[in-house]
Enzyme design. Structure first.
Site, PDB file in Angstrom:
ATOM      1  N   TYR A 142       0.861  -1.420  -0.026  1.00  0.00           N
ATOM      2  CA  TYR A 142       0.007   0.128   0.022  1.00  0.00           C
ATOM      3  C   TYR A 142       0.960   1.040  -0.148  1.00  0.00           C
ATOM      4  O   TYR A 142       0.426   2.574  -0.255  1.00  0.00           O
ATOM      5  CB  TYR A 142      -0.932   0.068   1.200  1.00  0.00           C
ATOM      6  CG  TYR A 142      -2.013  -1.156   1.252  1.00  0.00           C
ATOM      7  CD1 TYR A 142      -2.164  -1.880   0.360  1.00  0.00           C
ATOM      8  CD2 TYR A 142      -2.933  -1.379   2.257  1.00  0.00           C
ATOM      9  CE1 TYR A 142      -3.284  -2.833   0.060  1.00  0.00           C
ATOM     10  CE2 TYR A 142      -4.032  -2.319   2.103  1.00  0.00           C
ATOM     11  CZ  TYR A 142      -4.097  -3.102   1.076  1.00  0.00           C
ATOM     12  OH  TYR A 142      -4.915  -4.005   1.055  1.00  0.00           O
ATOM     13  N   LYS A 191       3.273 -15.204   2.600  1.00  0.00           N
ATOM     14  CA  LYS A 191       3.243 -16.159   1.327  1.00  0.00           C
ATOM     15  C   LYS A 191       4.562 -16.573   0.968  1.00  0.00           C
ATOM     16  O   LYS A 191       5.095 -16.060  -0.081  1.00  0.00           O
ATOM     17  CB  LYS A 191       2.391 -15.305   0.375  1.00  0.00           C
ATOM     18  CG  LYS A 191       1.971 -16.157  -1.014  1.00  0.00           C
ATOM     19  CD  LYS A 191       1.098 -17.070  -0.866  1.00  0.00           C
ATOM     20  CE  LYS A 191       0.962 -17.937  -2.133  1.00  0.00           C
ATOM     21  NZ  LYS A 191       0.163 -19.030  -2.015  1.00  0.00           N
ATOM     22  N   ASP A 223      -3.297 -18.118   1.991  1.00  0.00           N
ATOM     23  CA  ASP A 223      -4.293 -18.922   1.321  1.00  0.00           C
ATOM     24  C   ASP A 223      -4.854 -20.046   2.396  1.00  0.00           C
ATOM     25  O   ASP A 223      -6.315 -19.869   2.572  1.00  0.00           O
ATOM     26  CB  ASP A 223      -4.091 -19.621   0.031  1.00  0.00           C
ATOM     27  CG  ASP A 223      -2.472 -20.198   0.019  1.00  0.00           C
ATOM     28  OD1 ASP A 223      -1.736 -19.726   0.764  1.00  0.00           O
ATOM     29  OD2 ASP A 223      -2.214 -20.686  -1.019  1.00  0.00           O
ATOM     30  N   ASP A 247      -5.455  -6.639   5.997  1.00  0.00           N
ATOM     31  CA  ASP A 247      -6.605  -6.009   5.577  1.00  0.00           C
ATOM     32  C   ASP A 247      -7.804  -6.680   4.895  1.00  0.00           C
ATOM     33  O   ASP A 247      -8.931  -6.893   5.345  1.00  0.00           O
ATOM     34  CB  ASP A 247      -6.381  -4.926   4.312  1.00  0.00           C
ATOM     35  CG  ASP A 247      -7.247  -4.181   3.945  1.00  0.00           C
ATOM     36  OD1 ASP A 247      -8.028  -3.900   4.618  1.00  0.00           O
ATOM     37  OD2 ASP A 247      -7.100  -3.117   2.896  1.00  0.00           O
ATOM     38  N   ASP A 251     -11.169  -8.415   7.438  1.00  0.00           N
ATOM     39  CA  ASP A 251     -12.506  -8.353   7.051  1.00  0.00           C
ATOM     40  C   ASP A 251     -13.226  -9.510   6.991  1.00  0.00           C
ATOM     41  O   ASP A 251     -14.406  -9.576   7.425  1.00  0.00           O
ATOM     42  CB  ASP A 251     -12.681  -7.522   5.705  1.00  0.00           C
ATOM     43  CG  ASP A 251     -12.738  -6.031   5.737  1.00  0.00           C
ATOM     44  OD1 ASP A 251     -12.426  -5.349   6.820  1.00  0.00           O
ATOM     45  OD2 ASP A 251     -13.284  -5.422   4.813  1.00  0.00           O
TER      46      ASP A 251
END
Ligand code: NAD
Length: 358
Positions: A142, A191, A223, A247, A251
Site C-alpha cells: 500500500y 506467502k 491462502d 486488510d 474483514d
C-alpha cells in the site's frame, strides 16, 4: 485524570457513531471521575468540501497535540470521481503515517448472544472464538512504489511490496507482546512459498520467536489462513500479518462475528497515543437514517481507554454494558439474525448501553 481526545468524525455515518461513542465516554467520565476534552477536526470528504484536501494540516497538528484520536469513517460516492491523491481514503494512510501508527489491532470476537448472526454453521462456532489480528499498517504494497509503464503487452500498472527488517521486527514484537497478554499462541501469516518479502518476514519472525519461548508460534500461508478462518476459527489466538493480507483477513474474520458493525480497531505506534476506529466504512447507504450500529465505535472507545489511557476497569465497564444489552435481546438491523426482537435505531442502542453503564 484529564485526557485530550481528537475526534475525526469524517463522512457518512461517521458523525452519528462518533456522537454515540462520545456520549458513552462522557458517561464513563462522570462515573469514574475523569475529564475528557473533545476537539473535532475535519478529515476525508468533509475536509475536501471545506478545505480542499482530505487531510488538512490542522487535523494532523490537532491529533499530534491530543492524548488519543477517535475516528469515525471517511469516503462516499460524492468523492469517488476524484483522483487517487485527493480521495477521502488517502487521508487514512496519511494520518496513520503522520502519527507513526504501524500496528493495527483488530479483535474478532464472537459475542455469545450473536451466534445466530454468524454466517458459520452452529457446530463450527459452538465454543465461540476470540481472535486478535495484528496487521502491519504503514509498509508493504500500500506504500510501495507504483505507477504505469510500457510492459510486454503494452500499458501496464504496477505496485511494489517492500518490507525492511526493522518494520517486520517492530510489528512482530507488538504481536508477541499481544500474545503474551492473551493465550500465548501466535500465527504469522505470509506467502513465503512465492514472495521474497514473505521469506524475510518469516526469517525475522523466527528470530523474534526465540525471545518469546512461552509463545506457541506457527507460520501459515495466507491462502490456508483464509480457509482455516472459516473452517475452524477457534484454533486462532493472535494472528500477525502484513498490511494487505491483514486488510483482507480481518474483514473476513469480522464477518464471522456476524456484522462489520460490531468490530473495533486500534492503531498504535511507539507513543501511547493511538488512533481508535471501527473497521467498517462510512456506510453511505444508511447515513443520516439513525440505522448505523454504534457498537464498533463504542468498543473502539473502550480500546482507547484500555490501551491509550490504561483505564482497564472503565473499558471493561463499557464491554460488560454491551454484553448485557445484547444478552437482553436488543439489536440494530445489521445484527438481527433470527432474533424476534424489535429493531433498535442507532440512538436507541446507544441509550440502552448508557443505561447499562449506569
Ligand atoms: P462499509 O463498511 O461502509 O459498508 C458495507 C456494508 O456494511 C453496507 O451495507 C453498510 O450499510 C454496512 N455497515 C457498515 N457499517 C455499519 C454499521 N455501523 N451499522 C450497520 N451497517 C453497517 O463499506 P463500503 O460500502 O465498501 O464503503 C463505503 C465507503 O466507506 C467507501 O467510500 C469506502 O472507501 C469507505 N471506507 C472507509 C473506511 C474507513 O474510513 N476506515 C473503511 C472502509 C471503507
Amino acid at each position: 485524570m484529564q485526557y485530550k481526545i481528537a475526534l475525526l468524525k469524517g463522512d457518512g455515518i461517521g458523525p452519528e457513531i462518533i456522537e454515540s461513542a462520545v456520549s458513552v465516554l462522557e458517561r464513563i467520565a462522570a462515573k469514574y471521575g475523569h475529564d475528557f476534552y473533545f476537539t473535532s477536526y475535519p478529515i476525508g470528504g468533509c475536509a475536501i468540501d471545506t478545505v480542499g484536501v482530505p487531510l488538512p494540516k490542522e487535523t494532523v497538528e490537532g491529533c499530534l497535540a491530543s492524548d488519543s484520536v477517535l475516528l469515525g469513517a471517511v469516503g462516499g460516492p460524492k468523492w469517488d470521481h476524484l483522483p487517487g491523491d485527493l480521495r477521502p481514503e488517502k487521508a487514512l494512510l496519511g494520518i496513520r503515517a503522520a502519527l507513526g501508527l504501524y500496528t493495527n489491532l483488530r479483535p474478532a470476537k464472537l459475542f455469545p448472544a450473536l451466534r445466530d448472526a454468524s454466517p458459520l454453521r452452529a457446530d463450527l462456532i459452538a465454543s465461540g472464538f476470540d481472535i486478535m489480528i495484528v496487521r502491519e499498517l504503514t509498509g508493504g504494497i500500500y506504500f510501495g512504489e507504483r505507477g504505469y509503464r510500457n510492459g510486454k503487452y503494452g500499458e501496464e500498472a504496477f505496485d511494489t511490496e517492500a518490507y525492511s527488517v526493522l518494520e517486520i521486527e517492530r510489528i512482530g514484537r507488538a504481536a508477541f507482546e499481544t500474545a503474551m497478554k492473551r493465550q500465548k499462541r501466535l500465527t504469522s501469516v505470509d506467502k513465503a512459498n512465492v514472495l521474497e518479502t514473505s521469506r524475510l518476514w518469516r526469517k525475522t519472525m523466527h528470530q523474534l520467536a526465540e525471545a518469546y519461548p512461552e509463545v506457541t508460534y506457527q507460520d501459515m500461508f495466507v491462502d490456508n489462513a483464509a480457509m482455516q478462518l472459516v473452517r475452524n476459527p477457534q484454533q486462532f489466538d493472535v494472528i500477525v500479518t502484513s498490511n494487505m493480507f491483514g486488510d483482507i483477513l480481518s474483514d473476513e474474520a469480522s464477518q464471522l462475528t456476524g456484522s462489520i458493525g460490531m468490530l473495533a480497531s486500534a492503531s498504535m505506534g511507539d507513543s501511547s497515543r493511538g488512533m481508535y476506529e471501527p473497521i467498517h466504512g462510512s456506510a453511505p447507504d444508511i447515513a443520516g437514517q439513525n440505522k448505523a450500529n454504534p457498537i464498533a465505535t463504542i468498543l473502539s472507545a473502550a480500546m482507547m481507554l484500555r490501551y491509550a489511557f490504561g483505564l482497564s476497569a472503565e473499558a471493561q465497564c463499557i464491554e460488560d454494558a454491551i454484553d448485557a444489552v445484547l444478552a437482553a435481546g436488543f439489536r440494530t438491523a445489521d445484527i438481527l439474525g433470527n432474533s424476534k426482537t424489535d429493531i433498535c435505531s442507532g440512538s436507541d442502542m446507544t441509550g440502552k448501553i448508557l443505561n447499562a453503564i449506569g
